[in-house]
Design a protein around this motif. Structure first.
Motif, short mmCIF file in Angstrom:
data_model
loop_
_atom_site.label_atom_id
_atom_site.label_comp_id
_atom_site.label_asym_id
_atom_site.label_seq_id
_atom_site.Cartn_x
_atom_site.Cartn_y
_atom_site.Cartn_z
N ASP A 41 100.90 10.00 64.44
CA ASP A 41 102.35 9.90 64.41
C ASP A 41 102.95 10.71 63.27
O ASP A 41 102.32 10.98 62.26
N ARG A 42 104.20 11.14 63.52
CA ARG A 42 105.04 11.83 62.54
C ARG A 42 104.42 13.14 62.06
O ARG A 42 104.61 13.57 60.92
N ASN A 43 103.70 13.80 62.94
CA ASN A 43 103.16 15.13 62.65
C ASN A 43 104.03 16.21 63.28
O ASN A 43 104.70 15.97 64.28
N VAL A 44 104.01 17.39 62.70
CA VAL A 44 104.65 18.57 63.29
C VAL A 44 103.53 19.51 63.73
O VAL A 44 102.70 19.93 62.92
N LEU A 45 103.50 19.81 65.03
CA LEU A 45 102.53 20.76 65.58
C LEU A 45 103.30 21.96 66.10
O LEU A 45 104.09 21.84 67.04
N GLU A 46 103.07 23.10 65.49
CA GLU A 46 103.87 24.29 65.77
C GLU A 46 102.99 25.46 66.18
O GLU A 46 102.10 25.89 65.44
N ASP A 47 103.23 25.97 67.37
CA ASP A 47 102.62 27.22 67.85
C ASP A 47 101.10 27.22 67.70
O ASP A 47 100.49 28.18 67.22
N ASN A 48 100.50 26.10 68.10
CA ASN A 48 99.05 26.06 68.27
C ASN A 48 98.71 26.45 69.71
O ASN A 48 99.59 26.54 70.57
N TRP A 49 97.42 26.65 70.00
CA TRP A 49 97.05 27.01 71.37
C TRP A 49 97.46 25.91 72.33
O TRP A 49 98.01 26.16 73.39
N SER A 50 97.19 24.67 71.98
CA SER A 50 97.59 23.52 72.79
C SER A 50 97.87 22.35 71.87
O SER A 50 97.94 22.51 70.65
N GLY A 51 98.00 21.15 72.46
CA GLY A 51 98.39 20.00 71.68
C GLY A 51 97.25 19.04 71.40
O GLY A 51 96.32 19.37 70.66
N ILE A 52 97.30 17.87 71.99
CA ILE A 52 96.32 16.81 71.76
C ILE A 52 95.56 16.56 73.06
O ILE A 52 96.16 16.42 74.13
N THR A 53 94.26 16.49 72.96
CA THR A 53 93.43 16.13 74.11
C THR A 53 92.62 14.88 73.77
O THR A 53 91.93 14.84 72.74
N LEU A 54 92.73 13.89 74.63
CA LEU A 54 91.86 12.71 74.58
C LEU A 54 90.82 12.88 75.67
O LEU A 54 91.16 12.98 76.86
N TRP A 55 89.58 12.87 75.29
CA TRP A 55 88.50 13.23 76.21
C TRP A 55 87.38 12.20 76.12
O TRP A 55 87.11 11.64 75.04
N GLU A 56 86.72 11.99 77.23
CA GLU A 56 85.52 11.17 77.24
C GLU A 56 84.53 11.79 78.22
O GLU A 56 84.86 12.05 79.38
N ASN A 57 83.34 12.03 77.73
CA ASN A 57 82.26 12.56 78.56
C ASN A 57 81.54 11.39 79.22
O ASN A 57 80.87 10.61 78.55
#
Length: 511
Positions: free
Chosen positions: A349-365
């Motif tokens: 929470d309360r983060n600034v994400l600017e001009d990265n390739w993508s955002g947040i991924t939640l993953w489970e193998n």
């Protein structure tokens, strides 16, 4: 270690000439690609820890009672450490200090020893010595000293090589070493250091035979690490980046500037717990800014995260990979109330994400669980199962082992963040700007109770993973359930996913 992305750029880390900034601004280095200069509005306002170009100076004279170490005498530091009792303070004169010309020559510390560098004091391994400061003595302090030119082997470190407890390393410059610049023990404090251009990691927070409790990493600049490009030398090793954490129970990672590392910036890998990652600037790392993998219970708050994963994200797109390569990557990690921590979830929470390739991924193998050959954390099991052998048929197919034998991405709360994306800045046209919650189709091994879609269905709709009250600016898309299911914002918010209630999206590019 997760194998969703591998490889690193062959470009060297740029020389840093950045001025002290507020982290919600942007800049570029002379050799870096052009980066946006607009200052986005957002909740985070974090000062850059500009340590490498403005190191703090050590004492210009010996403190009372200190032993003076002469750079003109080869091996003087190691010899005087041997000949003095524990709790001695050593003051290193200006100049280049060296050890005996033997690969195993090192400073064997004693309990409570303190090493202070005068302005210009350097301990140089001359690409000959493996280790600088070693031994299991607790409570050692290293301050105001440059440590460089040591050649620790892969996965080993130069300072606190033996992972002793209670060390304090601050106002030091640890640079141009092989392996990791620094190892870690319990209750270690790493403050206001420059961890720069080391061959594998700036710090490897790993303790053989046990976990590390109570680690503080504060106000450091971590830049340009993995100069030896280990992912290219050992493809799929998962062994690179700015800082790697292994089985750390209780960590405060705050106020650091982690940038331009080859690989991930921060990577918590396997059975970490109770992290607070706050007020950092994570930028221009070749891979993800943050990987939290097979771990538990964390707060990721008030960080500025920008221009990450351009190298590895673009590489994946060029080879046709459909996986949503993220900037913040949670792999088999979630909140677990049964494991004591300051939180019982993962809150982003309360983060600034600017001009990265993508955002947040939640993953489970779906194929990664205790005793599975697909478990890349070989030999490790979840913190909920002490006897790994129990995770086998027929018991694993029934409660409680069906749930407890796999690391689960659950109880993740993503809220009040700002995500901006300008594709012209990132240099992408496809496969960037994605937010995701997904799993693979379980296939392996043949005795797995997780075959098919149950894990994908669980992570998407049954494990309390929730986005809400976020702000999106730019052409964002969303992936749910599996890599083939790409959604627009309305579909993401609608049934059956019902994500991002209270959030807004402005689809124009830029911030």
């Amino acid at each position: 270690m997760t194998r969703w992305r591998r490889g690193a750029s062959s470009a060297a880390a740029p020389v840093l000439t950045l001025a002290l900034l507020v982290a919600t601004g942007c800049t570029s280095t002379p050799d870096a690609p052009a980066k946006a200069t607009a200052t986005p509005s957002g909740p985070a306002a974090v000062a850059v820890a500009r340590v490498c170009t403005e190191p703090a100076a050590g004492p210009t004279s010996a403190p009372a009672g200190a032993v003076t170490v002469d750079p003109a005498v080869v091996g003087d530091l190691a010899a005087k450490t041997r000949s003095n009792p524990p709790h001695t303070t050593f003051w290193l004169l200006p100049g280049t200090h060296t050890l005996e010309p033997d690969r195993y020559a090192q400073v064997m510390t004693k309990e409570g020893d303190t090493y202070l560098g005068a302005p210009g004091a350097v301990l140089d391994g001359r690409r000959t010595n493996n280790y600088a400061f070693s031994g299991t003595a607790p409570g050692v302090t290293v301050r105001y000293l440059t440590v460089q030119g040591f050649v620790a082997p892969h996965d080993e470190g130069v300072v606190n090589h033996d992972m002793a407890d209670g060390w304090v390393i601050e106002h030091a410059t640890i640079q141009h070493n092989s392996g990791a610049g620094l190892m870690a023990g319990a209750h270690q404090q790493v403050r206001a250091n420059c961890l720069r251009d080391n061959g594998q990691y700036g710090m490897n927070a790993y303790k053989s035979g046990g976990s590390i409790k109570g680690l503080l990493v504060e106000g450091n600049e971590v830049v340009g690490n993995n100069t030896d490009d280990w992912e290219r030398r050992q493809p799929g090793c998962g062994c690179t980046g700015g800082i790697k954490f292994w089985a750390v129970d209780g960590a405060d990672v705050r106020g650091n500037w982690v940038h331009d590392n080859r690989g991930a910036g921060l990577w918590a890998d396997t059975n970490n717990n109770d992290f607070r990652i706050e007020d950092n600037v994570l930028e221009a790392n070749d891979g993800a800014a943050l990987v939290y993998e097979a771990s538990y219970n964390a707060v990721v708050r008030n960080n500025t995260i920008r221009h990450n994963n351009w190298v590895e994200g673009r590489r994946s797109a060029d080879r046709g990979d459909t996986f949503p390569y993220p900037t913040v990557y949670l792999s088999e990690s979630g909140g677990e109330p049964r494991i004591p921590a300051r939180t019982d979830k993962i809150e982003i929470d309360r983060n600034v994400l600017e001009d990265n390739w993508s955002g947040i991924t939640l993953w489970e193998n779906a194929d990664r669980f205790c005793n599975s050959p697909a478990n890349t954390s070989s030999g490790d099991c979840t913190l909920l199962v002490k006897d790994t052998g129990r995770c086998s048929q027929p018991a694993i197919a029934s409660a409680p082992l069906y749930a407890d034998c796999r690391w689960k991405t659950q109880r993740v709360d993503v809220h009040d963040n700002r995500f901006t994306l300008n594709p012209s800045v990132v240099g992408c046209t496809t496969k960037c700007g994605r937010m995701a919650v997904l799993a693979n189709y379980g296939t392996f091994p043949d005795w797995s109770p997780y075959k098919g879609e149950p894990v994908a269905e669980a992570i998407t709709g049954k494990q309390q993973n929730r986005w809400h009250d976020n702000t999106y600016v730019g052409p964002w898309s969303f992936v749910a359930h599996d890599p083939s299911r790409t959604l627009d914002f309305g579909q993401w918010q609608g049934a059956p996913y019902r994500q991002d209630a209270g959030s807004t999206l402005r689809p124009r590019t830029g911030g």
